[in-house]
Every structure is written in C-alpha cells, then in structure tokens.
Design a protein around this motif. Sequence first.
Motif, PDB file in Angstrom:
ATOM      1  N   TRP A 310     -31.295 -55.875  23.675  1.00 14.25           N
ATOM      2  CA  TRP A 310     -30.963 -54.836  22.689  1.00 14.25           C
ATOM      3  C   TRP A 310     -32.038 -53.755  22.638  1.00 14.25           C
ATOM      4  O   TRP A 310     -31.729 -52.570  22.527  1.00 14.25           O
ATOM      5  CB  TRP A 310     -30.791 -55.464  21.311  1.00 14.25           C
ATOM      6  CG  TRP A 310     -29.701 -56.496  21.235  1.00 14.25           C
ATOM      7  CD1 TRP A 310     -28.645 -56.637  22.109  1.00 14.25           C
ATOM      8  CD2 TRP A 310     -29.550 -57.522  20.261  1.00 14.25           C
ATOM      9  NE1 TRP A 310     -27.856 -57.697  21.745  1.00 14.25           N
ATOM     10  CE2 TRP A 310     -28.380 -58.265  20.605  1.00 14.25           C
ATOM     11  CE3 TRP A 310     -30.266 -57.913  19.136  1.00 14.25           C
ATOM     12  CZ2 TRP A 310     -27.943 -59.352  19.857  1.00 14.25           C
ATOM     13  CZ3 TRP A 310     -29.821 -58.989  18.387  1.00 14.25           C
ATOM     14  CH2 TRP A 310     -28.679 -59.701  18.742  1.00 14.25           C
ATOM     15  N   VAL A 313     -31.666 -51.432  25.630  1.00 19.04           N
ATOM     16  CA  VAL A 313     -30.463 -50.611  25.520  1.00 19.04           C
ATOM     17  C   VAL A 313     -30.663 -49.513  24.484  1.00 19.04           C
ATOM     18  O   VAL A 313     -30.311 -48.346  24.706  1.00 19.04           O
ATOM     19  CB  VAL A 313     -29.247 -51.486  25.164  1.00 19.04           C
ATOM     20  CG1 VAL A 313     -28.019 -50.610  24.910  1.00 19.04           C
ATOM     21  CG2 VAL A 313     -28.952 -52.473  26.284  1.00 19.04           C
ATOM     22  N   THR A 329     -17.427 -50.122  30.075  1.00 19.61           N
ATOM     23  CA  THR A 329     -17.325 -51.471  29.532  1.00 19.61           C
ATOM     24  C   THR A 329     -16.413 -52.281  30.431  1.00 19.61           C
ATOM     25  O   THR A 329     -15.206 -52.039  30.477  1.00 19.61           O
ATOM     26  CB  THR A 329     -16.740 -51.448  28.099  1.00 19.61           C
ATOM     27  OG1 THR A 329     -17.547 -50.633  27.258  1.00 19.61           O
ATOM     28  CG2 THR A 329     -16.682 -52.838  27.522  1.00 19.61           C
ATOM     29  N   PRO A 330     -16.975 -53.224  31.212  1.00 14.56           N
ATOM     30  CA  PRO A 330     -18.389 -53.628  31.267  1.00 14.56           C
ATOM     31  C   PRO A 330     -19.215 -52.667  32.119  1.00 14.56           C
ATOM     32  O   PRO A 330     -18.662 -51.741  32.723  1.00 14.56           O
ATOM     33  CB  PRO A 330     -18.302 -55.000  31.936  1.00 14.56           C
ATOM     34  CG  PRO A 330     -17.126 -54.872  32.865  1.00 14.56           C
ATOM     35  CD  PRO A 330     -16.130 -54.017  32.126  1.00 14.56           C
ATOM     36  N   TRP A 331     -20.522 -52.917  32.160  1.00 19.00           N
ATOM     37  CA  TRP A 331     -21.382 -52.147  33.056  1.00 19.00           C
ATOM     38  C   TRP A 331     -21.066 -52.560  34.491  1.00 19.00           C
ATOM     39  O   TRP A 331     -21.018 -53.749  34.812  1.00 19.00           O
ATOM     40  CB  TRP A 331     -22.852 -52.418  32.764  1.00 19.00           C
ATOM     41  CG  TRP A 331     -23.262 -52.124  31.351  1.00 19.00           C
ATOM     42  CD1 TRP A 331     -22.577 -51.425  30.406  1.00 19.00           C
ATOM     43  CD2 TRP A 331     -24.483 -52.544  30.722  1.00 19.00           C
ATOM     44  NE1 TRP A 331     -23.269 -51.374  29.230  1.00 19.00           N
ATOM     45  CE2 TRP A 331     -24.456 -52.055  29.393  1.00 19.00           C
ATOM     46  CE3 TRP A 331     -25.590 -53.267  31.142  1.00 19.00           C
ATOM     47  CZ2 TRP A 331     -25.483 -52.281  28.496  1.00 19.00           C
ATOM     48  CZ3 TRP A 331     -26.626 -53.499  30.250  1.00 19.00           C
ATOM     49  CH2 TRP A 331     -26.569 -53.008  28.937  1.00 19.00           C
ATOM     50  N   GLN A 351     -23.644 -56.186  30.272  1.00 20.45           N
ATOM     51  CA  GLN A 351     -23.274 -55.796  28.919  1.00 20.45           C
ATOM     52  C   GLN A 351     -24.506 -55.844  28.038  1.00 20.45           C
ATOM     53  O   GLN A 351     -25.523 -56.443  28.398  1.00 20.45           O
ATOM     54  CB  GLN A 351     -22.203 -56.732  28.356  1.00 20.45           C
ATOM     55  CG  GLN A 351     -22.625 -58.205  28.360  1.00 20.45           C
ATOM     56  CD  GLN A 351     -21.726 -59.067  27.504  1.00 20.45           C
ATOM     57  OE1 GLN A 351     -21.552 -58.823  26.317  1.00 20.45           O
ATOM     58  NE2 GLN A 351     -21.164 -60.106  28.120  1.00 20.45           N
ATOM     59  N   ALA A 352     -24.421 -55.224  26.859  1.00 15.13           N
ATOM     60  CA  ALA A 352     -25.549 -55.195  25.926  1.00 15.13           C
ATOM     61  C   ALA A 352     -25.625 -56.440  25.065  1.00 15.13           C
ATOM     62  O   ALA A 352     -26.564 -56.606  24.298  1.00 15.13           O
ATOM     63  CB  ALA A 352     -25.449 -53.960  25.024  1.00 15.13           C
ATOM     64  N   HIS A 353     -24.629 -57.327  25.174  1.00 19.03           N
ATOM     65  CA  HIS A 353     -24.565 -58.541  24.356  1.00 19.03           C
ATOM     66  C   HIS A 353     -24.539 -58.215  22.865  1.00 19.03           C
ATOM     67  O   HIS A 353     -25.021 -58.994  22.043  1.00 19.03           O
ATOM     68  CB  HIS A 353     -25.711 -59.493  24.691  1.00 19.03           C
ATOM     69  CG  HIS A 353     -25.535 -60.183  26.005  1.00 19.03           C
ATOM     70  ND1 HIS A 353     -24.654 -61.218  26.192  1.00 19.03           N
ATOM     71  CD2 HIS A 353     -26.112 -59.954  27.213  1.00 19.03           C
ATOM     72  CE1 HIS A 353     -24.699 -61.617  27.456  1.00 19.03           C
ATOM     73  NE2 HIS A 353     -25.565 -60.860  28.097  1.00 19.03           N
ATOM     74  N   MET A 355     -21.569 -55.601  20.731  1.00 19.13           N
ATOM     75  CA  MET A 355     -20.610 -54.524  20.975  1.00 19.13           C
ATOM     76  C   MET A 355     -21.013 -53.232  20.270  1.00 19.13           C
ATOM     77  O   MET A 355     -20.729 -52.140  20.774  1.00 19.13           O
ATOM     78  CB  MET A 355     -19.202 -54.946  20.565  1.00 19.13           C
ATOM     79  CG  MET A 355     -18.934 -55.076  19.099  1.00 19.13           C
ATOM     80  SD  MET A 355     -17.166 -55.432  18.835  1.00 19.13           S
ATOM     81  CE  MET A 355     -17.086 -55.412  17.045  1.00 19.13           C
ATOM     82  N   ASP A 358     -23.686 -51.656  22.393  1.00 22.66           N
ATOM     83  CA  ASP A 358     -23.050 -51.193  23.628  1.00 22.66           C
ATOM     84  C   ASP A 358     -22.298 -49.876  23.400  1.00 22.66           C
ATOM     85  O   ASP A 358     -22.381 -48.940  24.214  1.00 22.66           O
ATOM     86  CB  ASP A 358     -22.089 -52.258  24.146  1.00 22.66           C
ATOM     87  CG  ASP A 358     -22.161 -52.407  25.660  1.00 22.66           C
ATOM     88  OD1 ASP A 358     -22.580 -51.443  26.326  1.00 22.66           O
ATOM     89  OD2 ASP A 358     -21.822 -53.481  26.171  1.00 22.66           O
ATOM     90  N   GLN A 362     -22.959 -46.073  25.070  1.00 18.62           N
ATOM     91  CA  GLN A 362     -21.953 -45.411  25.893  1.00 18.62           C
ATOM     92  C   GLN A 362     -21.347 -44.175  25.230  1.00 18.62           C
ATOM     93  O   GLN A 362     -21.150 -43.150  25.893  1.00 18.62           O
ATOM     94  CB  GLN A 362     -20.836 -46.407  26.222  1.00 18.62           C
ATOM     95  CG  GLN A 362     -21.309 -47.622  27.003  1.00 18.62           C
ATOM     96  CD  GLN A 362     -20.205 -48.643  27.161  1.00 18.62           C
ATOM     97  OE1 GLN A 362     -19.049 -48.305  27.375  1.00 18.62           O
ATOM     98  NE2 GLN A 362     -20.547 -49.921  27.051  1.00 18.62           N
ATOM     99  N   SER A 422     -20.390 -58.310  24.083  1.00 18.04           N
ATOM    100  CA  SER A 422     -19.637 -57.050  24.104  1.00 18.04           C
ATOM    101  C   SER A 422     -18.186 -57.271  24.485  1.00 18.04           C
ATOM    102  O   SER A 422     -17.413 -56.318  24.569  1.00 18.04           O
ATOM    103  CB  SER A 422     -20.274 -56.069  25.092  1.00 18.04           C
ATOM    104  OG  SER A 422     -21.597 -55.767  24.729  1.00 18.04           O
TER     105      SER A 422
END
Length: 466
Positions: A310, A313, A329-331, A351-353, A355, A358, A362, A422
């Motif tokens: 986190w 990100v 989404t996803p990366w 993913q950013a784990h 949402m 994330d 984005q 995410s």
Amino acid sequence: MAVHSSHPVSAPPAAPPRERTSHILLRGWCILLLVITLSGTALPLAFGIEVAAGIGIVSFLVSVVLWVTIRPRVQWRRLPWYALAYLAFAVLSLLWSHWPDATLATVALLIVTTVGALFVGAVLTWREVVRALASALKWMLALSVLFELWVSFVWNGPILPHFVRPDGPVDDPIVLWSRDNLLDGGRIQGVFGNANALAYVALLAIVVFAIRIASRAPRRPVLGLWILLAVYLFVRAGSATATVSAVAVVVVLITVLVMRTTTRAGERTRYYLVYAIVAVGGLLAVWALRDRVFSALGRSSDLTGRESIWEKVLERAVEHPVIGWGFSTPWIPTEPAFDRWIVDHGQTVMQAHNMWVDVFLQLGAVGVVLITAAYVAFVWRSWFFAVDRPRWDLVADRPYTAVTLLPTLTGAILLVQGLAESTPLLNWGWFLLILFAFKIKQAPLVGRGPSEERLIGEQGDRPTER
C-alpha cells in the motif's frame, strides 16, 4: 337428484406447464457465464491468457446476440448508473493512461464482465438467478476437489500452470498451480491456484446454498452435503481475510433478521444506533489488537506484507491524485510500468491488495468517488431489499423471502474482501455487484413486475418462503 352433464364446470385435466427447451438452454448459458466468471485465474492457469481471452470474447458475443434475439423487458432508466459511470470513466482514462495497452485490455475485460452481468439479470428472474448461481458454484467446488484429487493420486506431486511438472524443488511455492497439499494438511488452492480465491468462492457457496435451503428448494439434503463440502474447502484454504468476511456475513445476517422483527416506527433507529456503536468499537478493537488477531489467524500484523505494498502504491498514486495514472485492473505484469515494480516472493505483484488504494492509483480521487457511490448505492438498496417486507398494496404482513438476503450478504463479503484484495473490481466480484444492483432496480419485489412474470420452472422454490 344428481344429473350427469356432458359439460362439466371444471377444466379437463391436463399436464402441468413445463419450461420451454429454449429457456432451459438459456438458463444453461447463464450458468456457463457464471462458471467462466467464478473461475477467475483458473482458465489462464490451465490454458493460457490467449485462450481465456478468446473464451471471454466468445461469451460476450453470444450474450449480445441472445440479448438482441430475446429482447427481454428492461427498464432502461433503472440501471446501476454509478457503477456504469465508473466503467465509463475507466474507458475515458484511455485518453491519459500511462499504460494504454494495459488499459485497453483490462477495460475490455471489464466491459465483457459488465455486459454478462446485465444479460443474466435481464433474462432470469430472482429465483432463477439464485438457482443458476448455486449451479455454477457447485461446478467450481466440484472441479476444485477433483483437481486436487487428480494432483494427489494421478499427477503425484506439485503442478505448475499449463500442466507442467517442476524439474525439481521450486524457489517459492507461490508459482505453483497446486502444491499437492490435499493429503498433508496444508492449504489447498483448488483450480484457482490461489487459496484466498478458493476460500471466498466457498464462502459465497455456503451463503447461496443456505439461502436455497431456506427457500425450501427441492433436494435440500443434497444441498446440505454441498454446504459441508464448501465448509471443508473453506477451512482447508485457510484464508484469514475470508475468515473475517465470514464473521461479517454472520453479523450482517443477524442484524437483518433482528431488523425484520421490528413492528413499530422508531424501533429500527435504536437498533441502528446500537449496531453502529458496536461496529465502530469492534473495528477499532480489531485494529488496535491486530497483532494478536492476525497471529491467531496465522498471519502477520501487516497482512502478509500488504502494508508495504500500500505504501508503494500510494507513493505513486499521489503524483496524479485527481484522475490517476490510467485504468488497469488487474495490473498487467508484462507492462513495463508494472514489471518488477512491486515484487512479492519473487513474483511481480498484479494488484494493490486493497480495492480503494488500487482505484486511487488508477483513476484518482474521481475514480474513488465513483466506486464509493456505486457501492453505497448497492449497499443501500440491497439492505432495504432485505429488511423491508414485500408490499405493493394495502397488505402489510406478507412474509419475507430468503432470496432477498443474497445481495446484502454478498455486499458484506465484497466490502471486507476489498480491504485486503482488489478482486472485487473484476471477475465475479464486479459481476455480482452489477448483477444485483441491476436486478434490484429492475425487480425490487421478488416475483412481481415485468422482469419477474415468468415463474414456470421455479415451482421448486415456493414464493411464500420465510
């Protein structure tokens, strides 16, 4: 004196109405759509990304053709507009995306998922939706068990994606499709190649099967066996976040059932205040004691490295805080901007784990506002869909239906999952958000309205269930 008449008052006996074959096939297609959506990473792991993408494109085209052919009744003014606004903004991000290829690919996936969800909601009634979802979940649970049995007894060892046998010990088991843990007591991953994904699908299956039983569906003892299988897979998956989601589901279920007992104005207000205090206090307590809580669940206090993800990100997200870097989404790990950017267990993180984090990366603050509005609208409508008695005339004591519990319990799963994953932004998480948000607006009463007129074939689920 009784007189025999050749003109009886009652209609002559006839066979009960049956579903048309075309509608049975239509429901079968909807089940297949749900299986594809629930499978998540299973198709890419088994057949590759190209084949999985091809299946998605074909499913999209077939659904569009069927929609145009069937032309189901849809109230076009009553769509999940906030969720669709998020989708539109994701498409618009192609104009400023720093990774346009990844944006184009993932926006296409989001559109395919959205159209599939709207299609299922348009052609099936509420009870048919629950039946179709239950059938799809049975397929996923059965395939996961059969896959793990095949790995243990036929393959005899761990397996890599695309059915490849490791040459020797792997550097990190995270790269394995299955770790062959079925017989040694370790965490199993099913066809998903991910224990967390298996746990969440198993949790959703428990909820859906229980609602089917409460709806007095046919073959309830068999549904009880499916629940036992889902519980077994949930436990063997050993997901801490899914366990927290299960607790949230129980809390929400109890709250809904308590709210349904209220009979006087003002009673719900007191309950809302009490539950708000308990919820806030519980969340603060869990956060303050997270070391002990997650240690008890077999996880570290930083959620297995998620806090460091986190931080990285958010460092990048604040560089473009308003409209973000562009949707993905996803990366896509082959995208240079993501390739080896954040590495966990030697693998590029996709993913950013979380949402919310994330979306902020984005689509910036605008995206966060849109996805928040989508979830607030969904939670609001699904909550009152569950707690309010069905009423369309002066009769105010009609019984509740178990089907109305599904959207709000699913919302609880997705919101808790979204704190550490995410995945609610894609695959079955996004599919069910769109499906239920759309269906509630199209048919706010189960069995009533233009989209609920077809009840043939639902005779196993009695409309008066409690």
